[in-house]
Design an enzyme around this catalytic site. Structure first.
Site, PDB file in Angstrom:
ATOM      1  N   GLU A  92       0.832  -1.200   0.000  1.00 56.32           N
ATOM      2  CA  GLU A  92       0.000   0.000   0.000  1.00 56.32           C
ATOM      3  C   GLU A  92       0.872   1.258   0.000  1.00 56.32           C
ATOM      4  O   GLU A  92       1.990   1.263   0.508  1.00 56.32           O
ATOM      5  CB  GLU A  92      -0.926  -0.024   1.225  1.00 56.32           C
ATOM      6  CG  GLU A  92      -1.912  -1.181   1.141  1.00 56.32           C
ATOM      7  CD  GLU A  92      -2.847  -1.333   2.332  1.00 56.32           C
ATOM      8  OE1 GLU A  92      -3.852  -2.030   2.183  1.00 56.32           O
ATOM      9  OE2 GLU A  92      -2.582  -0.774   3.416  1.00 56.32           O
ATOM     10  N   CYS A 105       3.666   8.512   0.790  1.00 56.07           N
ATOM     11  CA  CYS A 105       4.299   7.559   1.697  1.00 56.07           C
ATOM     12  C   CYS A 105       4.400   6.236   0.937  1.00 56.07           C
ATOM     13  O   CYS A 105       3.377   5.633   0.614  1.00 56.07           O
ATOM     14  CB  CYS A 105       3.417   7.439   2.942  1.00 56.07           C
ATOM     15  SG  CYS A 105       3.986   6.229   4.128  1.00 56.07           S
ATOM     16  N   CYS A 112       7.047  -6.836   6.358  1.00 58.58           N
ATOM     17  CA  CYS A 112       8.277  -6.405   7.023  1.00 58.58           C
ATOM     18  C   CYS A 112       8.740  -7.515   7.941  1.00 58.58           C
ATOM     19  O   CYS A 112       7.932  -8.188   8.574  1.00 58.58           O
ATOM     20  CB  CYS A 112       8.025  -5.132   7.835  1.00 58.58           C
ATOM     21  SG  CYS A 112       9.542  -4.410   8.512  1.00 58.58           S
ATOM     22  N   CYS A 116       8.139  -5.284  14.778  1.00 66.42           N
ATOM     23  CA  CYS A 116       7.955  -4.362  15.906  1.00 66.42           C
ATOM     24  C   CYS A 116       6.581  -4.657  16.526  1.00 66.42           C
ATOM     25  O   CYS A 116       5.606  -4.880  15.806  1.00 66.42           O
ATOM     26  CB  CYS A 116       8.052  -2.915  15.438  1.00 66.42           C
ATOM     27  SG  CYS A 116       9.670  -2.544  14.725  1.00 66.42           S
ATOM     28  N   CYS A 119       3.251  -2.641  15.435  1.00 66.34           N
ATOM     29  CA  CYS A 119       3.062  -2.289  14.029  1.00 66.34           C
ATOM     30  C   CYS A 119       2.301  -3.390  13.296  1.00 66.34           C
ATOM     31  O   CYS A 119       2.707  -4.551  13.310  1.00 66.34           O
ATOM     32  CB  CYS A 119       4.417  -2.048  13.371  1.00 66.34           C
ATOM     33  SG  CYS A 119       4.288  -1.661  11.611  1.00 66.34           S
ATOM     34  N   GLY A 160       7.515  -1.996   5.153  1.00 64.28           N
ATOM     35  CA  GLY A 160       8.874  -2.474   4.930  1.00 64.28           C
ATOM     36  C   GLY A 160       9.945  -1.651   5.617  1.00 64.28           C
ATOM     37  O   GLY A 160       9.695  -0.544   6.086  1.00 64.28           O
ATOM     38  N   GLU A 161      11.143  -2.223   5.682  1.00 60.79           N
ATOM     39  CA  GLU A 161      12.308  -1.534   6.236  1.00 60.79           C
ATOM     40  C   GLU A 161      13.191  -1.159   5.043  1.00 60.79           C
ATOM     41  O   GLU A 161      13.874  -2.029   4.472  1.00 60.79           O
ATOM     42  CB  GLU A 161      13.029  -2.458   7.219  1.00 60.79           C
ATOM     43  CG  GLU A 161      14.406  -1.993   7.649  1.00 60.79           C
ATOM     44  CD  GLU A 161      14.464  -0.532   8.116  1.00 60.79           C
ATOM     45  OE1 GLU A 161      13.666  -0.119   8.975  1.00 60.79           O
ATOM     46  OE2 GLU A 161      15.317   0.210   7.593  1.00 60.79           O
ATOM     47  N   SER A 214      13.183   5.476  13.820  1.00 63.61           N
ATOM     48  CA  SER A 214      12.066   5.067  14.670  1.00 63.61           C
ATOM     49  C   SER A 214      12.617   4.610  16.012  1.00 63.61           C
ATOM     50  O   SER A 214      13.009   3.460  16.166  1.00 63.61           O
ATOM     51  CB  SER A 214      11.303   3.924  13.991  1.00 63.61           C
ATOM     52  OG  SER A 214      10.714   4.394  12.796  1.00 63.61           O
ATOM     53  N   LEU A 215      12.640   5.503  16.985  1.00 62.45           N
ATOM     54  CA  LEU A 215      13.294   5.185  18.258  1.00 62.45           C
ATOM     55  C   LEU A 215      12.318   4.526  19.243  1.00 62.45           C
ATOM     56  O   LEU A 215      12.544   3.418  19.713  1.00 62.45           O
ATOM     57  CB  LEU A 215      13.914   6.461  18.842  1.00 62.45           C
ATOM     58  CG  LEU A 215      14.850   6.253  20.022  1.00 62.45           C
ATOM     59  CD1 LEU A 215      16.030   5.373  19.670  1.00 62.45           C
ATOM     60  CD2 LEU A 215      15.348   7.604  20.564  1.00 62.45           C
ATOM     61  N   HIS A 216      11.278   5.239  19.607  1.00 61.31           N
ATOM     62  CA  HIS A 216      10.141   4.679  20.368  1.00 61.31           C
ATOM     63  C   HIS A 216      10.415   4.291  21.816  1.00 61.31           C
ATOM     64  O   HIS A 216       9.481   3.912  22.530  1.00 61.31           O
ATOM     65  CB  HIS A 216       9.515   3.462  19.669  1.00 61.31           C
ATOM     66  CG  HIS A 216       9.150   3.695  18.247  1.00 61.31           C
ATOM     67  ND1 HIS A 216       8.400   4.772  17.835  1.00 61.31           N
ATOM     68  CD2 HIS A 216       9.442   3.005  17.120  1.00 61.31           C
ATOM     69  CE1 HIS A 216       8.240   4.714  16.523  1.00 61.31           C
ATOM     70  NE2 HIS A 216       8.870   3.666  16.065  1.00 61.31           N
ATOM     71  N   ASN A 292      -1.515   4.249  16.730  1.00 62.55           N
ATOM     72  CA  ASN A 292      -2.706   3.974  15.914  1.00 62.55           C
ATOM     73  C   ASN A 292      -3.101   2.520  16.100  1.00 62.55           C
ATOM     74  O   ASN A 292      -2.332   1.625  15.758  1.00 62.55           O
ATOM     75  CB  ASN A 292      -2.399   4.226  14.429  1.00 62.55           C
ATOM     76  CG  ASN A 292      -2.136   5.687  14.160  1.00 62.55           C
ATOM     77  OD1 ASN A 292      -2.922   6.544  14.546  1.00 62.55           O
ATOM     78  ND2 ASN A 292      -1.020   5.979  13.516  1.00 62.55           N
ATOM     79  N   CYS A 335       0.217   5.649  10.210  1.00 62.21           N
ATOM     80  CA  CYS A 335       1.462   4.939  10.513  1.00 62.21           C
ATOM     81  C   CYS A 335       1.165   3.592  11.150  1.00 62.21           C
ATOM     82  O   CYS A 335       0.418   3.495  12.112  1.00 62.21           O
ATOM     83  CB  CYS A 335       2.296   5.715  11.527  1.00 62.21           C
ATOM     84  SG  CYS A 335       2.776   7.321  10.975  1.00 62.21           S
TER      85      CYS A 335
HETATM   86  N1  SAH Z   1      10.538   0.326   8.891  1.00 61.85           N
HETATM   87  C1  SAH Z   1      10.703   1.751   8.833  1.00 61.85           C
HETATM   88  C2  SAH Z   1       9.640   2.407   7.990  1.00 61.85           C
HETATM   89  C3  SAH Z   1       8.239   2.359   8.572  1.00 61.85           C
HETATM   90  S1  SAH Z   1       7.823   3.963   9.011  1.00 61.85           S
HETATM   91  C4  SAH Z   1      10.739   2.309  10.232  1.00 61.85           C
HETATM   92  O1  SAH Z   1      10.495   1.567  11.166  1.00 61.85           O
HETATM   93  O2  SAH Z   1      11.073   3.472  10.409  1.00 61.85           O
HETATM   94  C5  SAH Z   1       6.404   3.788   9.923  1.00 61.85           C
HETATM   95  C6  SAH Z   1       6.481   4.553  11.214  1.00 61.85           C
HETATM   96  O3  SAH Z   1       5.256   4.353  11.937  1.00 61.85           O
HETATM   97  C7  SAH Z   1       7.597   4.028  12.084  1.00 61.85           C
HETATM   98  O4  SAH Z   1       8.115   5.054  12.878  1.00 61.85           O
HETATM   99  C8  SAH Z   1       6.829   3.055  12.922  1.00 61.85           C
HETATM  100  O5  SAH Z   1       7.513   2.715  14.079  1.00 61.85           O
HETATM  101  C9  SAH Z   1       5.553   3.797  13.195  1.00 61.85           C
HETATM  102  N2  SAH Z   1       4.443   2.918  13.590  1.00 61.85           N
HETATM  103  C10 SAH Z   1       4.339   1.603  13.349  1.00 61.85           C
HETATM  104  N3  SAH Z   1       3.192   1.137  13.852  1.00 61.85           N
HETATM  105  C11 SAH Z   1       2.552   2.177  14.430  1.00 61.85           C
HETATM  106  C12 SAH Z   1       1.301   2.314  15.082  1.00 61.85           C
HETATM  107  N4  SAH Z   1       0.483   1.281  15.239  1.00 61.85           N
HETATM  108  N5  SAH Z   1       0.956   3.543  15.518  1.00 61.85           N
HETATM  109  C13 SAH Z   1       1.770   4.591  15.324  1.00 61.85           C
HETATM  110  N6  SAH Z   1       2.962   4.522  14.701  1.00 61.85           N
HETATM  111  C14 SAH Z   1       3.346   3.320  14.244  1.00 61.85           C
END
Ligand code: SAH
Length: 362
Positions: A92, A105, A112, A116, A119, A160-161, A214-216, A292, A335
């Site tokens: 998508e 995007c 992927c 995570c 996700c 994807g990454e 994407s640190l989190h 989300n 996201c």
């Molecule tokens: N694999 C790459 C590209 C994906 S970007 C990466 O991890 O950066 C998508 C972004 O949305 C990333 O920062 C991811 O961590 C974040 N994301 C994934 N699932 C999410 C969710 N359920 N709610 C909010 N952000 C999310």
């Protein structure tokens, strides 16, 4: 014989392709203008290319974009598209129109492998890489539909990454930024990575696009749980890689730190203070993304109060921290909500990828 798909080939590679046919380099520029400026993919319509060369091209090459099917329109103007490339999987892409710009995007892999925990894409597994044609093709197709209002920004934040599909992604970016193609500026192309550290060093060699990480989580303990690739490359090595990357860019450039806020998991004021410590003097801005939800997850989005409290700690410490307004969540286009149709061939692939990514550590 398999025909070579010329869509997504960077100018250098096209020049080489024509050289092998005994043709001059300007042929590459002519061809790119047809494809990317005029949206012509039928060799017969390329009037400044001789009939003889066109016939030759038809036998050995093709220009084939992926199918792009509009799926849903969000009430906020966001559109989700299904990208149909070769094989049984599809992915998508999401178009986010804003005042004065249009961001696409894009996806770089079928599913992927990084898994995570928060996700939806990661939950469905992994079935392979997109080709450069399928990546550039996402921009090509959307632009072809909105010629007077082309894409201004591209973010690799779909499925994807991107750094685990390095060759196709860097080829695709080169094409997007080429003036003979879409001429998008390097600041307006953003690679987002979950932290494939060795590949950040490779990216620094290969390009100067914008980087998002994407640190989190502010500690390895928590990040190991949320972003499993952290077990391979911990936060300290990731921060070192970020510093290396922006050292190679101009003084005004920054890294974007993405931080998805999950209720009761990583969203306390203490987490915010720890994040300030971790980022230190890194030239960065922080994008806070409220979680989300998607079917089957037990994580929750924090209350607005908690979100604001977290943001305030960062701002008071002098960190630019923006709350990313969620777009398109009514059509599962926000996201982490992209899924597409992916036949999972994962678990073994995942271990393989984690292992092979490790071998290139600097
Ligand atoms: N694999 C790459 C590209 C994906 S970007 C990466 O991890 O950066 C998508 C972004 O949305 C990333 O920062 C991811 O961590 C974040 N994301 C994934 N699932 C999410 C969710 N359920 N709610 C909010 N952000 C999310």
């Amino acid at each position: 014989m398999q025909r070579v798909n010329l869509l997504g080939l960077p100018r250098d590679a096209l020049i080489e392709f024509f050289a092998e046919l005994g043709e001059k380099p300007y042929r590459a520029e002519q061809l790119m203008k047809w494809i990317y400026h005029h949206y012509v993919i039928d060799f017969d319509a390329m009037s400044n290319i001789s009939k003889k060369l066109r016939e030759r091209l038809k036998t050995i090459a093709e220009i084939t974009p992926p199918g792009l099917v509009p799926l849903l329109n969000s009430s906020d103007g966001t559109t989700k598209w299904r990208v149909e490339a070769e094989g049984s999987s599809d992915v998508e892409a999401v178009l986010i129109p804003e005042e004065g710009r249009a961001t696409l995007c894009v996806s770089s892999q079928y599913g992927c492998a990084l898994d995570c925990s928060f996700c939806a894409t990661g939950k469905q597994g992994y079935a392979g890489n997109l080709t450069a044609a399928a990546i550039v093709g996402q921009v090509w197709q959307v632009n072809a539909e909105r010629r007077d209002d082309p894409i201004t920004n591209v973010v690799f934040m779909g499925m994807g990454e991107p750094l685990l599909n390095f060759a196709a992604v860097t080829d695709a970016m080169n094409v997007m930024m080429d003036d003979f193609a879409f001429g998008i500026s390097k600041r307006r192309v953003t690679i987002s990575t979950a932290g494939v550290v060795p590949k950040i060093y490779d990216l620094a060699e290969a390009s100067d696009v914008s980087l998002a990480v994407s640190l989190h989580a502010p500690t390895d303990e928590l990040r190991n749980e949320l972003v499993p690739i952290n077990r391979k490359y911990g936060i300290e090595s990731l921060m070192t890689a970020c510093r290396h990357y922006i050292d190679g860019l101009g003084k005004k450039r920054t890294v974007t730190i993405e931080y998805t806020l999950i209720d009761g998991v990583n969203d306390s004021p203490d987490d915010a203070r720890a994040l300030v410590e971790v980022l230190g003097d890194l030239r960065c801005k922080v994008n806070l993304i409220p979680f989300n939800p998607f079917p089957g997850t037990s994580y929750k989005r924090p209350s607005n109060n908690r979100i604001r409290r977290f943001q305030t700690v960062l701002l008071e410490a002098g960190l630019p921290a923006m709350l990313r307004t969620t777009r398109g969540d009514d059509i599962a286009a926000a996201c982490g909500q992209l899924v597409g149709r992916v036949e999972d061939r994962t678990r073994r692939a995942e271990r393989y990828i984690l292992r092979s990514a490790a071998t290139a550590a600097p």
